[in-house]
Scaffold this active site. Structure first.
Site, PDB file in Angstrom:
ATOM      1  N   HIS A   1       0.816  -1.208   0.000  1.00 44.26           N
ATOM      2  CA  HIS A   1       0.000   0.000   0.000  1.00 44.26           C
ATOM      3  C   HIS A   1       0.850   1.258   0.000  1.00 44.26           C
ATOM      4  O   HIS A   1       0.675   2.143   0.853  1.00 44.26           O
ATOM      5  CB  HIS A   1      -0.973  -0.011   1.202  1.00 44.26           C
ATOM      6  CG  HIS A   1      -2.294   0.582   0.885  1.00 44.26           C
ATOM      7  ND1 HIS A   1      -2.960   1.431   1.736  1.00 44.26           N
ATOM      8  CD2 HIS A   1      -3.085   0.472  -0.198  1.00 44.26           C
ATOM      9  CE1 HIS A   1      -4.103   1.797   1.199  1.00 44.26           C
ATOM     10  NE2 HIS A   1      -4.202   1.234   0.021  1.00 44.26           N
TER      11      HIS A   1
ATOM     12  N   HIS B   1      -2.908   2.237  12.589  1.00 43.47           N
ATOM     13  CA  HIS B   1      -2.439   1.585  11.349  1.00 43.47           C
ATOM     14  C   HIS B   1      -2.914   0.128  11.389  1.00 43.47           C
ATOM     15  O   HIS B   1      -4.096  -0.135  11.563  1.00 43.47           O
ATOM     16  CB  HIS B   1      -0.919   1.776  11.286  1.00 43.47           C
ATOM     17  CG  HIS B   1      -0.276   1.400   9.990  1.00 43.47           C
ATOM     18  ND1 HIS B   1      -0.951   1.200   8.813  1.00 43.47           N
ATOM     19  CD2 HIS B   1       1.047   1.184   9.683  1.00 43.47           C
ATOM     20  CE1 HIS B   1      -0.093   0.894   7.849  1.00 43.47           C
ATOM     21  NE2 HIS B   1       1.119   0.867   8.352  1.00 43.47           N
TER      22      HIS B   1
ATOM     23  N   LYS C   1     -12.524   7.523  18.448  1.00 34.20           N
ATOM     24  CA  LYS C   1     -12.243   7.086  17.064  1.00 34.20           C
ATOM     25  C   LYS C   1     -12.762   5.658  16.902  1.00 34.20           C
ATOM     26  O   LYS C   1     -12.467   4.789  17.715  1.00 34.20           O
ATOM     27  CB  LYS C   1     -10.738   7.099  16.792  1.00 34.20           C
ATOM     28  CG  LYS C   1     -10.180   8.476  16.497  1.00 34.20           C
ATOM     29  CD  LYS C   1      -9.992   8.685  14.989  1.00 34.20           C
ATOM     30  CE  LYS C   1      -9.613  10.092  14.634  1.00 34.20           C
ATOM     31  NZ  LYS C   1      -8.183  10.244  14.425  1.00 34.20           N
TER      32      LYS C   1
ATOM     33  N   MET D   1     -12.566   2.241  15.269  1.00 33.89           N
ATOM     34  CA  MET D   1     -11.473   1.538  14.595  1.00 33.89           C
ATOM     35  C   MET D   1     -11.968   0.817  13.342  1.00 33.89           C
ATOM     36  O   MET D   1     -13.047   0.233  13.336  1.00 33.89           O
ATOM     37  CB  MET D   1     -10.832   0.546  15.571  1.00 33.89           C
ATOM     38  CG  MET D   1     -10.120   1.254  16.691  1.00 33.89           C
ATOM     39  SD  MET D   1      -8.714   2.204  16.033  1.00 33.89           S
ATOM     40  CE  MET D   1      -8.732   3.627  17.078  1.00 33.89           C
TER      41      MET D   1
ATOM     42  N   PHE E   1     -12.270   2.527  10.523  1.00 35.21           N
ATOM     43  CA  PHE E   1     -12.915   3.564   9.699  1.00 35.21           C
ATOM     44  C   PHE E   1     -11.939   4.699   9.441  1.00 35.21           C
ATOM     45  O   PHE E   1     -11.125   5.042  10.301  1.00 35.21           O
ATOM     46  CB  PHE E   1     -14.163   4.115  10.397  1.00 35.21           C
ATOM     47  CG  PHE E   1     -15.310   3.152  10.353  1.00 35.21           C
ATOM     48  CD1 PHE E   1     -16.186   3.139   9.272  1.00 35.21           C
ATOM     49  CD2 PHE E   1     -15.486   2.232  11.372  1.00 35.21           C
ATOM     50  CE1 PHE E   1     -17.229   2.225   9.219  1.00 35.21           C
ATOM     51  CE2 PHE E   1     -16.525   1.314  11.323  1.00 35.21           C
ATOM     52  CZ  PHE E   1     -17.398   1.312  10.247  1.00 35.21           C
TER      53      PHE E   1
ATOM     54  N   HIS F   1      -9.365   6.962   6.551  1.00 33.18           N
ATOM     55  CA  HIS F   1      -8.082   6.695   5.897  1.00 33.18           C
ATOM     56  C   HIS F   1      -7.431   8.008   5.535  1.00 33.18           C
ATOM     57  O   HIS F   1      -8.107   8.939   5.117  1.00 33.18           O
ATOM     58  CB  HIS F   1      -8.280   5.843   4.631  1.00 33.18           C
ATOM     59  CG  HIS F   1      -7.021   5.169   4.204  1.00 33.18           C
ATOM     60  ND1 HIS F   1      -6.108   5.780   3.376  1.00 33.18           N
ATOM     61  CD2 HIS F   1      -6.505   3.959   4.526  1.00 33.18           C
ATOM     62  CE1 HIS F   1      -5.080   4.956   3.203  1.00 33.18           C
ATOM     63  NE2 HIS F   1      -5.301   3.849   3.883  1.00 33.18           N
TER      64      HIS F   1
ATOM     65  N   ASP G   1      -9.361  -2.847   7.395  1.00 31.83           N
ATOM     66  CA  ASP G   1      -9.281  -3.486   8.707  1.00 31.83           C
ATOM     67  C   ASP G   1     -10.649  -3.799   9.307  1.00 31.83           C
ATOM     68  O   ASP G   1     -10.759  -4.660  10.178  1.00 31.83           O
ATOM     69  CB  ASP G   1      -8.489  -2.600   9.676  1.00 31.83           C
ATOM     70  CG  ASP G   1      -7.005  -2.596   9.347  1.00 31.83           C
ATOM     71  OD1 ASP G   1      -6.533  -3.615   8.831  1.00 31.83           O
ATOM     72  OD2 ASP G   1      -6.343  -1.584   9.609  1.00 31.83           O
TER      73      ASP G   1
ATOM     74  N   ARG H   1       2.190  -8.208   4.394  1.00 25.80           N
ATOM     75  CA  ARG H   1       2.838  -6.926   4.077  1.00 25.80           C
ATOM     76  C   ARG H   1       4.362  -7.049   3.980  1.00 25.80           C
ATOM     77  O   ARG H   1       5.022  -6.178   3.413  1.00 25.80           O
ATOM     78  CB  ARG H   1       2.428  -5.871   5.105  1.00 25.80           C
ATOM     79  CG  ARG H   1       2.955  -4.471   4.865  1.00 25.80           C
ATOM     80  CD  ARG H   1       2.571  -3.872   3.501  1.00 25.80           C
ATOM     81  NE  ARG H   1       1.156  -3.739   3.270  1.00 25.80           N
ATOM     82  CZ  ARG H   1       0.382  -2.707   3.653  1.00 25.80           C
ATOM     83  NH1 ARG H   1       0.938  -1.693   4.270  1.00 25.80           N
ATOM     84  NH2 ARG H   1      -0.918  -2.699   3.377  1.00 25.80           N
TER      85      ARG H   1
ATOM     86  N   ARG I   1      15.581  12.457   5.334  1.00 23.58           N
ATOM     87  CA  ARG I   1      15.873  13.299   6.486  1.00 23.58           C
ATOM     88  C   ARG I   1      15.136  14.622   6.323  1.00 23.58           C
ATOM     89  O   ARG I   1      15.670  15.566   5.737  1.00 23.58           O
ATOM     90  CB  ARG I   1      17.388  13.510   6.545  1.00 23.58           C
ATOM     91  CG  ARG I   1      18.008  13.894   7.885  1.00 23.58           C
ATOM     92  CD  ARG I   1      17.444  15.155   8.426  1.00 23.58           C
ATOM     93  NE  ARG I   1      18.119  15.615   9.627  1.00 23.58           N
ATOM     94  CZ  ARG I   1      17.663  16.606  10.361  1.00 23.58           C
ATOM     95  NH1 ARG I   1      16.527  17.215  10.050  1.00 23.58           N
ATOM     96  NH2 ARG I   1      18.326  17.005  11.415  1.00 23.58           N
TER      97      ARG I   1
END
Ligand code: ACO
Length: 415
Positions: free
Chosen positions: A216, A251, A292, A294, A296, A298, A356, A381, A400
Site C-alpha cells: 500500500h 495503522h 475514534k 477503529m 474507519f 483513511h 481493517d 505486508r 531526512r
C-alpha cells in the site's frame, strides 16, 4: 494488540519565531499529510484505483494467488508457470525456523500470558533474531536482499503459527518443515496456527486477505522501512521497524481493535439490539466522546478503501456457510452488526470503512484469535515492505526531513 493511548505532549507548539521558520512553516504539513515522500514503481494509490506493479487490486483479488502477487511485488513482473513453481518451491524450502528463533518463541510464553508482550512484539523480536541467523544479514546487495525477502516471507507465518501453539499450550506444529509443504502460503499459515488443514473456502478467503494486505505505497510502516533502509541499514532492521509501526491502532493494529469494538457493541446491545436504534445510541455516545471508531477512515482514501468492499463481500459470503456461534453470535449476525455500524458511520460522519473493518469480522468467524490479526497482516505486508526496501537500497538517498523549532528562545548557560 494492547497499546494504551499516549499522554499529551509536554508543551504545545507555539508560532515559529524567525523568517527561516516562517519558510519552513509554509512547507509544513502535520503528519506529512499530502506531502510526496518519494517515488516508487511498486504501487500506486488513486482515489479510484489501487495498483500493484500495473495490476489493479480487484483483478488480483479475483484472479491471482498470494504467491503470484508476492512474486510480482518482489521480482517485479507477473510470473510464468515455471517461475511460479520455482518461487513456491523456494518459499516452502525456507519455512522452517532456526532453533534460536524457535527457542525464543517458546521462552516468550510467560510474557504473552501476562500480557507484557503481545504477538506483534514477539514477532518483532523474532524477526530481529532471524537477522542473526541469516548469512546475508549485513549484505544489502540486490541479490542478497531478494534472498532475505523470500526467507522472511517464508518464515513469518511459521513464527505466527509457533507463537499461537505456544499460547494454546500445544506442541509446535510443523517444527521440522515449517508446516505442510503441500499447502499454499495461506493454507499453511492457518494449519500451523491450529493443526487443522483449512477448507478450500477458508484457504481462499485467507489468500485474498493476504493479497489485499500485501502492499500500500507510502503508508506509515512502509515509510518506516524506507527510512531505516535509507540509512543503508539492513533489511531485518528495517522490517523490525515496520512491525513496530504497523502495531499501532491507527495503522495495522486497527484490524484487532475493529473486532474488539464490535464485540463491545454486541456486549452492550445484545443480539436483540442488532438492527435496532440501540446500535445508533452506542455510536452516538462514541461520537459525543470523540472516540475514534477503529476500522474507519483513511489518510489517503476519502471515497472509500478499495480493499474493504472486496473483503466484506468474501467474509460475508463465507459467514453464511458457517455453522455454530462465534463469541456468542452466529457468523452472519456479526456481519449484520458490522454493516449496520458502517451505515451509521456513513450517515452520521460520511466516513468509509477501511480494509481493517471487514478483516476483523472475517478473521473472527474463521476462529482466528484476535491478537494474531496484525501479525497475519505482517505475513502479507512483508512482501510490500521488502519490495520497498530493495527499491530504496537500489536508488538510495538518506530520508531526512526538517522540523520547526517550538522550544524556548536561545539563552546563555552561565547567565
Ligand atoms: N472515527 C471517528 N472519527 C474519525 C475517524 C474514525 N475512525 N477517522 C477520522 N475521523 C474524523 C476525525 O475525528 C476528524 O474529525 P474532525 O475534523 O471533526 O476533527 C476527521 O474525521 C478527519 O480525520 P483525521 O484524524 O484528520 O484523519 P487522518 O488522515 O489524520 O487519520 C486515520 C486517518 C488515522 C486512519 C483515522 O481515520 C483513524 O484514526 N481511523 C481509525 C484507525 C484505523 O482504522 N486505522 C486503519 C487505517 S488503514 C490501515 O492502516 C491498514
Amino acid at each position: 494488540m494492547a497499546t494504551t493511548a499516549p499522554t499529551s505532549a509536554p508543551s504545545a507548539p507555539t508560532a515559529p519565531a524567525s523568517n527561516a521558520s516562517h519558510d519552513k512553516a509554509a512547507a509544513f504539513a502535520k503528519g506529512l499529510e499530502g506531502v510526496v515522500g518519494g517515488m516508487t514503481a511498486v504501487c500506486s494509490i488513486e482515489q479510484d484505483k489501487l495498483i500493484y506493479r500495473g495490476y489493479e487490486i480487484h483483478d488480483l483479488a479475483e484472479h491471482a494467488t498470494f504467491e503470484e502477487v508476492a512474486f510480482l511485488l518482489l521480482e517485479g513482473h507477473k510470473p510464468d508457470s515455471r517461475e511460479l513453481e520455482r518461487f513456491k518451491a523456494e518459499i516452502v524450502a525456507e519455512r522452517a525456523l532456526h532453533p534460536a528463533v524457535t527457542s525464543f518463541i517458546e521462552s516468550s510464553a510467560g510474557w504473552l500470558a501476562s500480557g507484557r508482550a503481545v504477538p506483534m512484539d514477539v514477532l518483532r523480536t523474532s524477526v530481529s533474531i532471524l537477522g542473526h541467523t541469516d548469512e546475508d544479514c549485513q549484505d544489502n546487495s540486490g541479490a542478497a536482499n531478494l534472498r532475505k525477502a523470500k526467507r522472511l516471507l517464508a518464515k513469518i507465518p511459521t513464527i505466527v503459527g509457533h507463537m499461537q501453539n505456544v499460547i494454546d499450550g500445544r506442541a509446535l506444529i510443523g517444527r521440522e518443515l515449517g508446516g505442510d509443504p503441500s499447502l499454499s502460503h495461506a493454507a499453511n499459515l492457518l494449519y500451523m496456527m491450529t493443526g487443522r488443514r483449512p477448507s478450500r473456502d477458508e484457504a481462499r478467503v485467507m489468500d485474498v486477505s493476504l493479497i489485499l494486505y500485501a502492499e500500500h505505497e507510502f503508508n506509515a510502516s512502509t515509510f518506516t522501512t524506507r527510512v531505516v533502509a535509507g540509512t543503508l541499514s539492513d533489511m531485518h532492521s528495517a522490517v523490525a521497524g515496520g512491525i513496530g509501526a504497523l502495531k499501532g491502532p491507527l495503522h495495522g493494529g486497527a484490524n484487532e481493535m475493529a473486532m474488539e469494538m464490535l464485540k463491545e457493541i454486541y456486549a452492550s446491545v445484545g443480539e436483540k439490539g442488532i438492527g435496532t436504534p440501540a446500535v445508533d445510541a452506542w455510536m452516538q455516545t462514541a461520537f459525543d466522546t470523540k472516540r475514534k471508531l477503529m476500522g474507519f477512515g483513511h489518510r489517503v482514501y476519502k471515497n472509500g478503501d478499495h480493499r474493504a468492499g472486496i473483503l466484506m463481500g468474501l467474509g460475508k459470503k463465507m459467514a453464511a456457510t458457517l455453522p455454530g456461534t462465534f463469541g456468542g453470535l452466529a457468523a452472519p449476525k456479526w456481519f449484520e452488526l458490522g454493516e449496520q455500524v458502517q451505515k451509521i458511520m456513513m450517515a452520521k460522519k460520511n466516513i468509509h470503512p477501511n480494509v481493517d473493518f471487514p478483516c476483523g469480522m472475517t478473521y473472527f468467524t474463521m476462529k482466528i484469535p484476535v491478537p494474531q490479526y496484525t501479525p497475519i497482516f505482517v505475513a502479507s505486508r512483508i512482501t510490500g515492505w521488502t519490495a520497498h526496501i530493495m527499491e530504496q537500497h537500489a536508488d538510495n538517498r538518506l530520508i531526512r526531513p526538517l522540523s520547526i523549532y517550538t522550544g524556548p528562545a536561545e539563552k546563555k548557560w552561565n547567565s
